[in-house]
Design an enzyme around this catalytic site. Structure first.
Site, PDB file in Angstrom:
ATOM      1  N   ASP A 137     -14.811 -39.187  17.392  1.00 57.83           N
ATOM      2  CA  ASP A 137     -14.408 -39.132  15.982  1.00 57.83           C
ATOM      3  C   ASP A 137     -12.890 -39.084  15.809  1.00 57.83           C
ATOM      4  O   ASP A 137     -12.401 -38.574  14.818  1.00 57.83           O
ATOM      5  CB  ASP A 137     -15.044 -37.897  15.325  1.00 57.83           C
ATOM      6  CG  ASP A 137     -15.041 -37.969  13.808  1.00 57.83           C
ATOM      7  OD1 ASP A 137     -15.298 -39.051  13.263  1.00 57.83           O
ATOM      8  OD2 ASP A 137     -14.784 -36.937  13.165  1.00 57.83           O
ATOM      9  N   GLN A 187     -15.090 -31.812   6.532  1.00 58.40           N
ATOM     10  CA  GLN A 187     -15.954 -30.749   7.019  1.00 58.40           C
ATOM     11  C   GLN A 187     -15.562 -29.376   6.458  1.00 58.40           C
ATOM     12  O   GLN A 187     -14.402 -29.133   6.132  1.00 58.40           O
ATOM     13  CB  GLN A 187     -15.893 -30.704   8.544  1.00 58.40           C
ATOM     14  CG  GLN A 187     -16.395 -31.974   9.225  1.00 58.40           C
ATOM     15  CD  GLN A 187     -17.898 -32.145   9.111  1.00 58.40           C
ATOM     16  OE1 GLN A 187     -18.668 -31.220   9.365  1.00 58.40           O
ATOM     17  NE2 GLN A 187     -18.328 -33.340   8.718  1.00 58.40           N
ATOM     18  N   TRP A 232      -2.318 -22.176  13.075  1.00 60.63           N
ATOM     19  CA  TRP A 232      -1.575 -23.191  12.315  1.00 60.63           C
ATOM     20  C   TRP A 232      -0.229 -23.410  12.996  1.00 60.63           C
ATOM     21  O   TRP A 232       0.461 -22.460  13.361  1.00 60.63           O
ATOM     22  CB  TRP A 232      -1.380 -22.699  10.886  1.00 60.63           C
ATOM     23  CG  TRP A 232      -0.958 -23.740   9.899  1.00 60.63           C
ATOM     24  CD1 TRP A 232       0.310 -24.136   9.623  1.00 60.63           C
ATOM     25  CD2 TRP A 232      -1.807 -24.506   9.039  1.00 60.63           C
ATOM     26  NE1 TRP A 232       0.322 -25.095   8.648  1.00 60.63           N
ATOM     27  CE2 TRP A 232      -0.975 -25.343   8.262  1.00 60.63           C
ATOM     28  CE3 TRP A 232      -3.186 -24.558   8.839  1.00 60.63           C
ATOM     29  CZ2 TRP A 232      -1.481 -26.226   7.310  1.00 60.63           C
ATOM     30  CZ3 TRP A 232      -3.692 -25.435   7.893  1.00 60.63           C
ATOM     31  CH2 TRP A 232      -2.842 -26.260   7.142  1.00 60.63           C
ATOM     32  N   THR A 273      -8.180 -21.397  14.490  1.00 59.48           N
ATOM     33  CA  THR A 273      -7.158 -22.255  15.100  1.00 59.48           C
ATOM     34  C   THR A 273      -5.803 -21.891  14.523  1.00 59.48           C
ATOM     35  O   THR A 273      -5.644 -21.815  13.296  1.00 59.48           O
ATOM     36  CB  THR A 273      -7.453 -23.736  14.805  1.00 59.48           C
ATOM     37  OG1 THR A 273      -8.747 -24.065  15.318  1.00 59.48           O
ATOM     38  CG2 THR A 273      -6.400 -24.638  15.449  1.00 59.48           C
ATOM     39  N   LYS A 320     -13.432 -22.074  11.222  1.00 57.64           N
ATOM     40  CA  LYS A 320     -14.585 -22.974  11.180  1.00 57.64           C
ATOM     41  C   LYS A 320     -15.834 -22.159  11.500  1.00 57.64           C
ATOM     42  O   LYS A 320     -15.900 -21.511  12.543  1.00 57.64           O
ATOM     43  CB  LYS A 320     -14.411 -24.121  12.175  1.00 57.64           C
ATOM     44  CG  LYS A 320     -13.265 -25.051  11.796  1.00 57.64           C
ATOM     45  CD  LYS A 320     -13.242 -26.329  12.593  1.00 57.64           C
ATOM     46  CE  LYS A 320     -12.118 -27.236  12.091  1.00 57.64           C
ATOM     47  NZ  LYS A 320     -12.071 -28.526  12.826  1.00 57.64           N
TER      48      LYS A 320
END
EC number: 2.7.1.-
Length: 409
Positions: free
Chosen positions: A289, A107, A224, A222, A123
Site C-alpha cells: 500500500d 484509516q 510525530w 507513533t 492507532k
C-alpha cells in the site's frame, strides 16, 4: 636485450603493477566496508533488547527534546541510542493532555498530545493477532501491531528511517474522553459494555467503530516528527492504480525502470536506492500500500525516503505479494550494505532478532508465529531475486556502493 625490447618489457611490467595495485586497493576497500557492515550488524544485535526505562542520561533535557535532536536528513534516530528506552517509555506512559481526530487519511487514528507537548499518532487495535486479512494485499483496516513490528524491523535492517513506535493501552473513559475535542468526542459510542469510537477519515463509518475491551483500548503510538523537519509528499513511482482492470505502467512495461532513472529525483542521488530498500522492507512486512511516500522538504532528492504509515502490513502470512519487489527486480540494483545485512539475517537470525526486539513492548507478543515464519521465507525470496540479477548482469552492476557519512552535530 635491445633497448626497444627493454622499453616494451618495462611497459608491460608497469601495466601489471598498476592493475595489481588497483585490484588490491579495491579489494582492501571492499573488505574494509564489509568488515564495517559486520561490526554494525553486531552492534545492532547487541542493542536489540530495549527495556522501557524512564531514566535519562541527559537530565536537563526532556525525552522529546532528545528524540528531536536525533533527526537528520538521512536518519530518524542514530545507530547508538542509549536513551531509546526512555523515549519509548515516555511515549507509552506520559499523560494525555489533548485528543483529537487524526490527520488526513483513509484509516481511523487519533492525534494525541502528551505531557510536554509531544504529538503522537494513536492507532487502535482492530484485529486479534491470529486474524487473517483476506482479499487484496492492501485490504482491511490498519494493523496497530504492524506499526510496532515495522519499526523494529527498520532497526534490524539498519535503515533507521521509520519514526519511533511503541504499543500503549489507554483508558478511553478516563484518559481520552475528558481531553477530547468536540469533533473526536462526537464519534464515541457504547457497544454492549465496550467504549468505542469511529473518528474522522475517508473510510471511517459510524457502523465500523473501533472498540475497547470495556474501557481499555490497545493500540500503537507513533512519535510525530519535529516541526523543524517539514515533510514533502511524493507519488511512489511503483504505486498501484487501485482501479480494477487498470494496470500501472510498471505492471506491464519491463523497461519501466529505465524511464524512472531519467526523471528527478531518481536520475541522481540516493532516492532510487531508497525506493529499492523500501521495496525490500515492504515485501518483508507484506505492505502493498505504498502509493505515496514522504521525504523532508526542499531536499533536492538528498534526504531519505521516510518509512511512514506501515499499518497495512502483516495481514496474511500466507500471501507473498511479489509485485512489491518490482523496483528491485526491474532495476536490478541494491546497496552493498543492504545486501550484506540481508545475508547476515539468514538462517533464522531475522526471526530471532525481531522477536527479541519486540519482547519488551507493552503489547507483546506483537506478531503471531506464522507472520514471523513468513518473514524468513520472504527473506529467501529477496536473496534469490538479487541472485537472479547478479547472474544476468554481474555483481559489479547490481551491487552498488552507496555509503553516506551521517552527522549528528
Amino acid at each position: 636485450m635491445k633497448l626497444k625490447q627493454r622499453v616494451v618489457l618495462l611497459a608491460i611490467l608497469l601495466i601489471i603493477f598498476i592493475f595489481t595495485k588497483v585490484f588490491l586497493i579495491d579489494n582492501l576497500d571492499t573488505s574494509a566496508a564489509n568488515r564495517e557492515d559486520q561490526r554494525a550488524f553486531q552492534r545492532m544485535l547487541s542493542g536489540l533488547r530495549v527495556a522501557l526505562d524512564p531514566r535519562l542520561e541527559h537530565t536537563l533535557q526532556s525525552p522529546w527534546e532528545i528524540a528531536a535532536q536525533w533527526v537528520v536528513p538521512r536518519e530518524v534516530y542514530p545507530e547508538d541510542t542509549p536513551e531509546l528506552g526512555a523515549v519509548m517509555h515516555a511515549m507509552t506512559t506520559k499523560k494525555i493532555v489533548k485528543a483529537d481526530v487524526g490527520y488526513k487519511g483513509t484509516q481511523l487514528k487519533a492525534l494525541l498530545i502528551l505531557e510536554g507537548g509531544q504529538k503522537v499518532v494513536f492507532k487502535p487495535k482492530r484485529y486479534a493477532r491470529d486474524y487473517i486479512v483476506e482479499g487484496e494485499p492492501y485490504a482491511g483496516y490498519d494493523r496497530h501491531n504492524a506499526e510496532v513490528a515495522a519499526f523494529h524491523l527498520d532497526r534490524i535492517l539498519g535503515f533507521r528511517r521509520a519514526p519511533l513506535v511503541v504499543g500503549r493501552f489507554v483508558n478511553l473513559r478516563t484518559e481520552i474522553k475528558p481531553v477530547a475535542t468536540e469533533q473526536l468526542l462526537g464519534t464515541f459510542m457504547t457497544v454492549g459494555n465496550n467504549t468505542c469510537f469511529y473518528g474522522k477519515c475517508y473510510y471511517c463509518r459510524e457502523t465500523e467503530p473501533a472498540c475497547a475491551d470495556g474501557d481499555i483500548m490497545e493500540g500503537s503510538v507513533t512519535l510525530w516528527l519535529p516541526d523543524a523537519w517539514p515533510l514533502q509528499k511524493h507519488r511512489h513511482p511503483w504505486g498501484r492504480t487501485y482501479r480494477e482492470g487498470k494496470l500501472a505502467r510498471w505492471e506491464y512495461d519491463e523497461s519501466y525502470c529505465d524511464a524512472v532513472k531519467k526523471t528527478s529525483p531518481y536520475d541522481s542521488g540516493p532516492r532510487l536506492l531508497d525506493i529499492i530498500d523500501t521495496a525490500i522492507f515492504d515485501y518483508l512486512i507484506g505492505n502493498a500500500d505504498r502509493h505515496h511516500y514522504e521525504s523532508f522538504q526542499d531536499d533536492e532528492g538528498a534526504s531519505m525516503l521516510i518509512l511512514l504509515d506501515n499499518a497495512k502490513s502483516f495481514g496474511n502470512p500466507a500471501l507473498d505479494e511479489r509485485s512489491i519487489l518490482a523496483p528491485l527486480y526491474q532495476c536490478c540494483i541494491i546497496r552493498v550494505s543492504t545486501w550484506n545485512r540481508l545475508n547476515y539475517l539468514k538462517n533464522g537470525v531475522l526471526k530471532s532478532a525481531l522477536k527479541t526486539a519486540m519482547s519488551h513492548d507493552p503489547i507483546s507478543p506483537v506478531l503471531s508465529d506464522p507472520h514471523l515464519d513468513a518473514l524468513e521465507q520472504r527473506l529467501l525470496s529477496i536473496l534469490a531475486t538479487v541472485k537472479q540479477c547478479t547472474d544476468q548482469f554481474g555483481p559489479d552492476v547490481v551491487l552498488v556502493e552507496d555509503r553516506m557519512t551521517l552527522s549528528h552535530l
